[in-house]
Design a protein around this motif. Structure first.
Motif, mmCIF file in Angstrom:
data_model
loop_
_atom_site.group_PDB
_atom_site.id
_atom_site.type_symbol
_atom_site.label_atom_id
_atom_site.label_comp_id
_atom_site.label_asym_id
_atom_site.label_seq_id
_atom_site.Cartn_x
_atom_site.Cartn_y
_atom_site.Cartn_z
ATOM 1 N N HIS A 1 -5.106 6.877 -3.435
ATOM 2 C CA HIS A 1 -5.082 6.765 -2.045
ATOM 3 C C HIS A 1 -5.688 7.895 -1.224
ATOM 4 O O HIS A 1 -5.205 8.216 -0.196
ATOM 5 C CB HIS A 1 -3.657 6.567 -1.651
ATOM 6 C CG HIS A 1 -2.991 5.464 -2.277
ATOM 7 N ND1 HIS A 1 -2.712 4.121 -1.395
ATOM 8 C CD2 HIS A 1 -2.870 4.984 -3.463
ATOM 9 C CE1 HIS A 1 -2.319 3.280 -2.322
ATOM 10 N NE2 HIS A 1 -2.182 3.622 -3.581
ATOM 11 N N PRO B 1 -8.545 3.870 -4.646
ATOM 12 C CA PRO B 1 -7.214 3.015 -4.733
ATOM 13 C C PRO B 1 -6.202 3.543 -5.744
ATOM 14 O O PRO B 1 -4.980 3.228 -5.530
ATOM 15 C CB PRO B 1 -7.641 1.628 -5.380
ATOM 16 C CG PRO B 1 -8.914 1.951 -5.774
ATOM 17 C CD PRO B 1 -9.511 3.117 -5.388
ATOM 18 N N ARG B 2 -6.556 4.322 -6.504
ATOM 19 C CA ARG B 2 -5.510 5.202 -7.691
ATOM 20 C C ARG B 2 -4.910 6.163 -6.791
ATOM 21 O O ARG B 2 -3.706 6.404 -7.203
ATOM 22 C CB ARG B 2 -6.461 5.619 -8.595
ATOM 23 C CG ARG B 2 -5.537 5.719 -9.877
ATOM 24 C CD ARG B 2 -6.220 6.289 -11.114
ATOM 25 N NE ARG B 2 -7.052 7.320 -11.147
ATOM 26 C CZ ARG B 2 -6.670 8.637 -11.200
ATOM 27 N NH1 ARG B 2 -5.422 8.795 -11.653
ATOM 28 N NH2 ARG B 2 -7.561 9.600 -11.154
ATOM 29 N N SER C 1 1.353 3.899 -3.020
ATOM 30 C CA SER C 1 0.885 5.281 -3.207
ATOM 31 C C SER C 1 2.069 5.974 -3.436
ATOM 32 O O SER C 1 1.775 7.237 -3.771
ATOM 33 C CB SER C 1 0.490 5.564 -1.436
ATOM 34 O OG SER C 1 1.843 5.639 -0.774
ATOM 35 N N LEU D 1 -6.690 -5.756 -2.857
ATOM 36 C CA LEU D 1 -6.152 -4.261 -2.078
ATOM 37 C C LEU D 1 -7.229 -3.431 -2.324
ATOM 38 O O LEU D 1 -7.820 -2.461 -1.788
ATOM 39 C CB LEU D 1 -5.066 -4.168 -2.118
ATOM 40 C CG LEU D 1 -4.152 -4.779 -1.060
ATOM 41 C CD1 LEU D 1 -2.586 -4.390 -1.198
ATOM 42 C CD2 LEU D 1 -4.556 -4.631 0.427
ATOM 43 N N SER D 2 -7.253 -3.113 -3.634
ATOM 44 C CA SER D 2 -8.251 -2.220 -4.295
ATOM 45 C C SER D 2 -9.698 -1.915 -4.108
ATOM 46 O O SER D 2 -10.177 -0.829 -3.619
ATOM 47 C CB SER D 2 -8.291 -2.041 -5.941
ATOM 48 O OG SER D 2 -8.749 -3.275 -6.379
ATOM 49 N N VAL E 1 -9.862 -0.524 -11.678
ATOM 50 C CA VAL E 1 -8.828 0.086 -11.673
ATOM 51 C C VAL E 1 -7.964 0.019 -12.630
ATOM 52 O O VAL E 1 -7.464 0.989 -13.071
ATOM 53 C CB VAL E 1 -8.030 -0.518 -10.270
ATOM 54 C CG1 VAL E 1 -6.695 -0.080 -10.339
ATOM 55 C CG2 VAL E 1 -8.822 -0.331 -9.043
ATOM 56 N N SER F 1 -2.848 2.794 5.636
ATOM 57 C CA SER F 1 -3.746 2.071 5.041
ATOM 58 C C SER F 1 -4.216 0.577 5.585
ATOM 59 O O SER F 1 -5.135 0.343 6.340
ATOM 60 C CB SER F 1 -3.893 1.766 3.690
ATOM 61 O OG SER F 1 -3.534 2.975 2.771
ATOM 62 N N TRP G 1 -3.276 -6.628 -5.624
ATOM 63 C CA TRP G 1 -4.027 -5.648 -5.684
ATOM 64 C C TRP G 1 -5.210 -5.259 -6.334
ATOM 65 O O TRP G 1 -6.013 -4.714 -5.767
ATOM 66 C CB TRP G 1 -3.015 -4.594 -6.352
ATOM 67 C CG TRP G 1 -3.328 -3.154 -6.441
ATOM 68 C CD1 TRP G 1 -4.410 -2.464 -7.143
ATOM 69 C CD2 TRP G 1 -3.408 -2.185 -5.267
ATOM 70 N NE1 TRP G 1 -4.490 -1.015 -6.967
ATOM 71 C CE2 TRP G 1 -4.233 -0.839 -5.602
ATOM 72 C CE3 TRP G 1 -2.485 -2.118 -4.097
ATOM 73 C CZ2 TRP G 1 -4.059 0.196 -4.922
ATOM 74 C CZ3 TRP G 1 -2.785 -0.987 -3.275
ATOM 75 C CH2 TRP G 1 -3.462 0.219 -3.718
ATOM 76 N N LEU H 1 0.749 -1.159 0.102
ATOM 77 C CA LEU H 1 0.089 -0.087 0.035
ATOM 78 C C LEU H 1 0.721 1.244 0.122
ATOM 79 O O LEU H 1 0.720 2.217 -0.695
ATOM 80 C CB LEU H 1 -0.886 -0.086 1.233
ATOM 81 C CG LEU H 1 -2.132 -0.922 1.166
ATOM 82 C CD1 LEU H 1 -2.787 -1.231 2.340
ATOM 83 C CD2 LEU H 1 -3.256 -0.200 0.206
ATOM 84 N N LEU I 1 -9.846 -0.685 -0.153
ATOM 85 C CA LEU I 1 -9.691 0.570 -0.271
ATOM 86 C C LEU I 1 -11.114 1.164 -0.626
ATOM 87 O O LEU I 1 -11.541 2.352 0.083
ATOM 88 C CB LEU I 1 -8.574 1.257 -0.983
ATOM 89 C CG LEU I 1 -7.151 0.777 -0.595
ATOM 90 C CD1 LEU I 1 -6.128 1.353 -1.604
ATOM 91 C CD2 LEU I 1 -6.984 1.420 0.632
#
Length: 337
Positions: free
Chosen positions: A140, A137-138, A97, A126-127, A157, A278, A122, A93, A130
């Motif tokens: 943050h 997610p792009r 970022s 993760l995306s 994403v 995050s 991701w 993360l 988020l």
DNA sequence: AAGTATATCAACCGCGGGCAA
DNA sequence: GTTGCCCGCGGTTGATATACT
């Protein structure tokens, strides 16, 4: 020239399949254990490289790219299998970022993990985490609570400006990732010392209070059209880049935090003034000390597609290191960036 | 238990940079 | 300076596994 008659392509736009990519006699799809053994034995004996001719030499009916991919992502002894640990997730993360979708760069800092694995993790996990936390997610940053951002949240994403690192736009100002910002602004002097303090020596104005690692006064290379990959070259070598990233990753508070906090209050009407990493929220949310700050705004701005702007963020105060207290987790989440 | 939806991840594909001829 | 090969990267696809109804 090498056999000019072999192809008529200019490598710019028109791609004529090379023998490596031709479909004739080339097997595709999942690898069998026998193929794995052939490839692994060959690479162990002969070493990596020369992928184009490797299949023939190794007795494999695969294209070189496929062999390379299989070795790099699966057969290589250093490849770590299994679930991504919380600390690895946190690192992903943070690196994302900073670097955006630079999966190979990210993977290079996570031992045993491949770019493909991180990319998959991701995109599949993760995306979504988020987004579920209201974070883009792009970029943050919090998904904006007005309609266009909700539309953005529904766009996969991978379909959003695919090759660009995070670009943060705010009040007409544009902020970018470390990779972009550094590469666009920093031209290393000759004989640059490996020590990052040399980098810091060139950076004084726009990123204050970063313990000797500021990134200002770097306007000279602004118009040079450098790519993100120039980052490594410009700084001098990978050790320096590594130190540079360490500096970013380990830093507790970025200078524009205070501005972000004010923005958060305006956006959400919250009293929270918190910035935490995050995955501390996503994976181990009971860790409360702030460890990482938002991406890139501290590097300044640049008009989209236009001439560089001299109006960098005005950040006059260094906020005290923030510690999150276990009072209201919702506020923590909403205020994380 | 069967059908469907969703998640996961290995592998493919096209592109572009570096380098050598 | 131009061209072609090789390699690596990042986005996407598709097969399989798992969860849900």
């Amino acid at each position: 020239m090498r056999n000019p008659s072999s192809t008529t392509s200019t490598r710019s736009k028109i791609t004529v399949p090379t023998p490596c990519c031709s479909k004739v006699g080339i097997k595709k799809g999942p690898w069998t254990p026998e193929e794995d053994e052939l490839l692994a034995n060959y690479v162990k004996k002969e070493g990596e490289g020369r992928w184009r001719t490797l299949p023939k030499r190794a007795g494999l009916a695969r294209c070189g790219k496929s062999c390379r991919l299989r070795w790099m992502n699966y057969l290589r002894p250093s490849v770590k299998r299994g679930h991504i640990a919380p600390d690895e997730e946190d690192l992903i993360l943070r690196l994302h970022s900073l670097l955006g979708n630079r999966w190979s760069l990210i993977a290079g800092r996570i031992p045993g993990r491949t770019d493909n694995e991180i990319k998959n993790y991701w995109n599949t996990s993760l995306s979504k985490k988020l987004i579920s936390q209201g974070i883009d997610p792009r970029t943050h940053r919090p998904l904006k609570p007005y309609p266009d951002s909700s539309e953005m949240a529904n766009v996969p994403v991978q379909n959003r400006n695919p090759k660009s690192p995070p670009v943060l736009e705010e009040n007409g100002r544009v902020f970018r990732t470390v990779a972009t910002r550094v590469s666009e602004n920093f031209t290393a002097p000759p004989n640059l010392d490996e020590n990052c303090s040399q980098v810091a020596a060139n950076a004084t104005e726009y990123w204050p209070n970063r313990d000797g690692f500021n990134m200002g006064s770097l306007q000279s290379g602004y118009d040079q059209g450098k790519t993100d990959e120039d980052l490594i070259e410009d700084i001098g070598n990978e050790d320096t880049l590594s130190s540079f990233l360490d500096s970013l990753l380990n830093d507790n508070v970025f200078v524009y935090q205070q501005r972000q906090q004010l923005q958060q209050q305006n956006m959400f009407g919250l009293s929270s003034k918190l910035v935490v990493s995050s995955s501390q929220i996503l994976s181990h949310g009971n860790t409360w000390e702030a460890q990482v700050s938002p991406p890139m705004a501290a590097f300044g701005d640049k008009a989209v597609g236009g001439a560089p702007s001299n109006s960098l963020p005005v950040l006059t105060h260094q906020p005290a290191p923030l510690h999150v207290h276990k009072e209201n987790q919702t506020d923590v989440i909403n205020g994380m960036y």
